[in-house]
Design an enzyme around this catalytic site. Structure first.
Site, PDB file in Angstrom:
ATOM      1  N   GLY A 286       4.451 -24.436   5.142  1.00 20.85           N
ATOM      2  CA  GLY A 286       5.698 -23.854   4.639  1.00 20.85           C
ATOM      3  C   GLY A 286       6.965 -24.269   5.355  1.00 20.85           C
ATOM      4  O   GLY A 286       8.050 -24.177   4.789  1.00 20.85           O
TER       5      GLY A 286
ATOM      6  N   ASP B 151       8.443 -20.890   8.561  1.00 19.14           N
ATOM      7  CA  ASP B 151       9.274 -20.553   7.400  1.00 19.14           C
ATOM      8  C   ASP B 151       9.698 -19.099   7.399  1.00 19.14           C
ATOM      9  O   ASP B 151      10.861 -18.777   7.213  1.00 19.14           O
ATOM     10  CB  ASP B 151       8.542 -20.916   6.089  1.00 19.14           C
ATOM     11  CG  ASP B 151       7.105 -20.395   6.028  1.00 19.14           C
ATOM     12  OD1 ASP B 151       6.696 -19.641   6.936  1.00 19.14           O
ATOM     13  OD2 ASP B 151       6.391 -20.741   5.068  1.00 19.14           O
TER      14      ASP B 151
ATOM     15  N   ASP C 143       6.815 -12.410   8.455  1.00 16.52           N
ATOM     16  CA  ASP C 143       6.501 -11.316   7.539  1.00 16.52           C
ATOM     17  C   ASP C 143       5.752 -10.254   8.350  1.00 16.52           C
ATOM     18  O   ASP C 143       6.375  -9.503   9.091  1.00 16.52           O
ATOM     19  CB  ASP C 143       5.687 -11.902   6.370  1.00 16.52           C
ATOM     20  CG  ASP C 143       5.360 -10.900   5.283  1.00 16.52           C
ATOM     21  OD1 ASP C 143       5.823  -9.757   5.355  1.00 16.52           O
ATOM     22  OD2 ASP C 143       4.626 -11.249   4.345  1.00 16.52           O
TER      23      ASP C 143
ATOM     24  N   LYS D 118      11.386 -10.716   7.125  1.00 14.53           N
ATOM     25  CA  LYS D 118      11.398  -9.464   6.357  1.00 14.53           C
ATOM     26  C   LYS D 118      11.441  -8.345   7.395  1.00 14.53           C
ATOM     27  O   LYS D 118      10.401  -7.975   7.947  1.00 14.53           O
ATOM     28  CB  LYS D 118      10.143  -9.357   5.480  1.00 14.53           C
ATOM     29  CG  LYS D 118      10.076 -10.435   4.396  1.00 14.53           C
ATOM     30  CD  LYS D 118       8.807 -10.311   3.575  1.00 14.53           C
ATOM     31  CE  LYS D 118       8.640 -11.475   2.625  1.00 14.53           C
ATOM     32  NZ  LYS D 118       7.307 -11.531   1.996  1.00 14.53           N
TER      33      LYS D 118
ATOM     34  N   PHE E  32       8.058 -11.256  -2.410  1.00 10.83           N
ATOM     35  CA  PHE E  32       7.361 -12.538  -2.222  1.00 10.83           C
ATOM     36  C   PHE E  32       8.266 -13.647  -2.737  1.00 10.83           C
ATOM     37  O   PHE E  32       8.587 -13.707  -3.919  1.00 10.83           O
ATOM     38  CB  PHE E  32       6.020 -12.543  -2.961  1.00 10.83           C
ATOM     39  CG  PHE E  32       5.172 -13.723  -2.598  1.00 10.83           C
ATOM     40  CD1 PHE E  32       4.391 -13.717  -1.455  1.00 10.83           C
ATOM     41  CD2 PHE E  32       5.179 -14.870  -3.400  1.00 10.83           C
ATOM     42  CE1 PHE E  32       3.621 -14.830  -1.103  1.00 10.83           C
ATOM     43  CE2 PHE E  32       4.413 -15.980  -3.057  1.00 10.83           C
ATOM     44  CZ  PHE E  32       3.633 -15.957  -1.909  1.00 10.83           C
ATOM     45  N   VAL E  33       8.701 -14.513  -1.829  1.00  7.77           N
ATOM     46  CA  VAL E  33       9.698 -15.525  -2.181  1.00  7.77           C
ATOM     47  C   VAL E  33       9.087 -16.924  -2.176  1.00  7.77           C
ATOM     48  O   VAL E  33       8.068 -17.165  -1.532  1.00  7.77           O
ATOM     49  CB  VAL E  33      10.909 -15.482  -1.216  1.00  7.77           C
ATOM     50  CG1 VAL E  33      11.671 -14.179  -1.362  1.00  7.77           C
ATOM     51  CG2 VAL E  33      10.473 -15.689   0.235  1.00  7.77           C
TER      52      VAL E  33
ATOM     53  N   ASP F 256       5.661 -21.599  -0.918  1.00  3.40           N
ATOM     54  CA  ASP F 256       4.951 -21.828  -2.180  1.00  3.40           C
ATOM     55  C   ASP F 256       4.416 -20.553  -2.794  1.00  3.40           C
ATOM     56  O   ASP F 256       4.279 -19.528  -2.132  1.00  3.40           O
ATOM     57  CB  ASP F 256       3.753 -22.747  -1.937  1.00  3.40           C
ATOM     58  CG  ASP F 256       2.622 -22.020  -1.201  1.00  3.40           C
ATOM     59  OD1 ASP F 256       2.882 -21.430  -0.143  1.00  3.40           O
ATOM     60  OD2 ASP F 256       1.477 -22.023  -1.704  1.00  3.40           O
TER      61      ASP F 256
ATOM     62  N   ARG G  42       7.463 -25.404  -3.765  1.00  2.59           N
ATOM     63  CA  ARG G  42       7.993 -25.753  -2.448  1.00  2.59           C
ATOM     64  C   ARG G  42       9.259 -26.601  -2.580  1.00  2.59           C
ATOM     65  O   ARG G  42      10.076 -26.652  -1.670  1.00  2.59           O
ATOM     66  CB  ARG G  42       6.963 -26.549  -1.642  1.00  2.59           C
ATOM     67  CG  ARG G  42       5.715 -25.759  -1.256  1.00  2.59           C
ATOM     68  CD  ARG G  42       4.909 -26.531  -0.219  1.00  2.59           C
ATOM     69  NE  ARG G  42       3.542 -26.056  -0.081  1.00  2.59           N
ATOM     70  CZ  ARG G  42       3.169 -25.014   0.670  1.00  2.59           C
ATOM     71  NH1 ARG G  42       4.057 -24.339   1.347  1.00  2.59           N
ATOM     72  NH2 ARG G  42       1.904 -24.661   0.742  1.00  2.59           N
TER      73      ARG G  42
END
Ligand code: 5GP
Ligand code: MG
Length: 193
Positions: free
Chosen positions: A52, A110, A113, A141, A162-163, A169, A175
């Protein structure tokens, strides 16, 4: 919304961070990292957490006017079409000439979370006795990130959704979107996630 191609745009519900905001913030983060790097004659080992962070890392390092080495490590906690974390695992350890012992290491990921992935990656790095360790994440987050997992450099705090895009992805896709976006709910549902 002006983005990339209709074939991708039609799946997007909304853009959370656009490509211009990302570009400005990545430059500012690179300036902070450069200012904090203790000795510009000593290389900084940037450690790319696959997959990511490849887009973020590629942009970030081009704004670092210091000596640097590049390493990669594979870690994932979302597998297949899931949008729920399944617990992190390291699937690729570095087998590269980059030795982290006595080096300044910057972990580049990336998104922070639940923090489980970065906790594991950071421990893996610290086990190699680096001189210093810091972490840069493009996204966090904040409602979920636990206090014991540190990221010294944070691009954007975002809502708990969820991004995808800019390296992130869903089931391996999206991506290549230039921004951070949320997909339409039916994209997830149709895929059975
Ligand atoms: P954590 O272990 O902190 O829960 O999750 C970290 C990893 O899960 C991230 O490096 C990223 O690969 C993936 N992840 C977490 N949240 C999201 C998200 O909103 N979208 C996508 N595409 N991946 C995510
Ligand atoms: Mg990741």
């Amino acid at each position: 919304m002006s983005t990339t191609a209709p074939v991708l745009d039609k799946h997007i519900e909304r853009v959370i961070v656009d490509q211009h905001q990302i570009a400005d913030r990545v430059k500012a983060m690179a300036a902070e990292i450069t200012a904090n790097h203790p000795n510009h004659d000593e290389p900084l080992v940037t450690l790319c957490v696959l997959n990511g962070s490849v887009v973020f890392l590629a942009d970030l390092i081009r704004h670092l006017p210091i000596r640097m080495l590049l390493g990669v490590i594979g870690a994932s906690s979302y597998r297949g079409k899931s949008t729920e974390s399944q617990g992190p695992s390291i699937w690729h350890r570095m087998h590269s000439p980059v030795d982290m012992k006595d080096q300044h290491v910057l972990i580049v990921d990336d998104i922070l979370d639940s923090g489980n992935t970065l906790r594991l990656v950071r421990q893996t790095v610290e086990d190699q006795n680096p001189k210093s360790v810091a972490t840069a994440v493009l996204l966090r987050k904040p409602d979920k990130a636990p206090p014991d997992v540190k990221a010294e450099y944070i691009g954007f705090d975002i809502e708990d959704a969820f991004v995808v895009g800019y390296g992130l992805d869903y089931a391996g896709e999206f991506r290549n979107l230039p921004h951070i976006a949320v997909l339409k709910p039916e994209c997830y549902e149709h895929d059975g996630a």
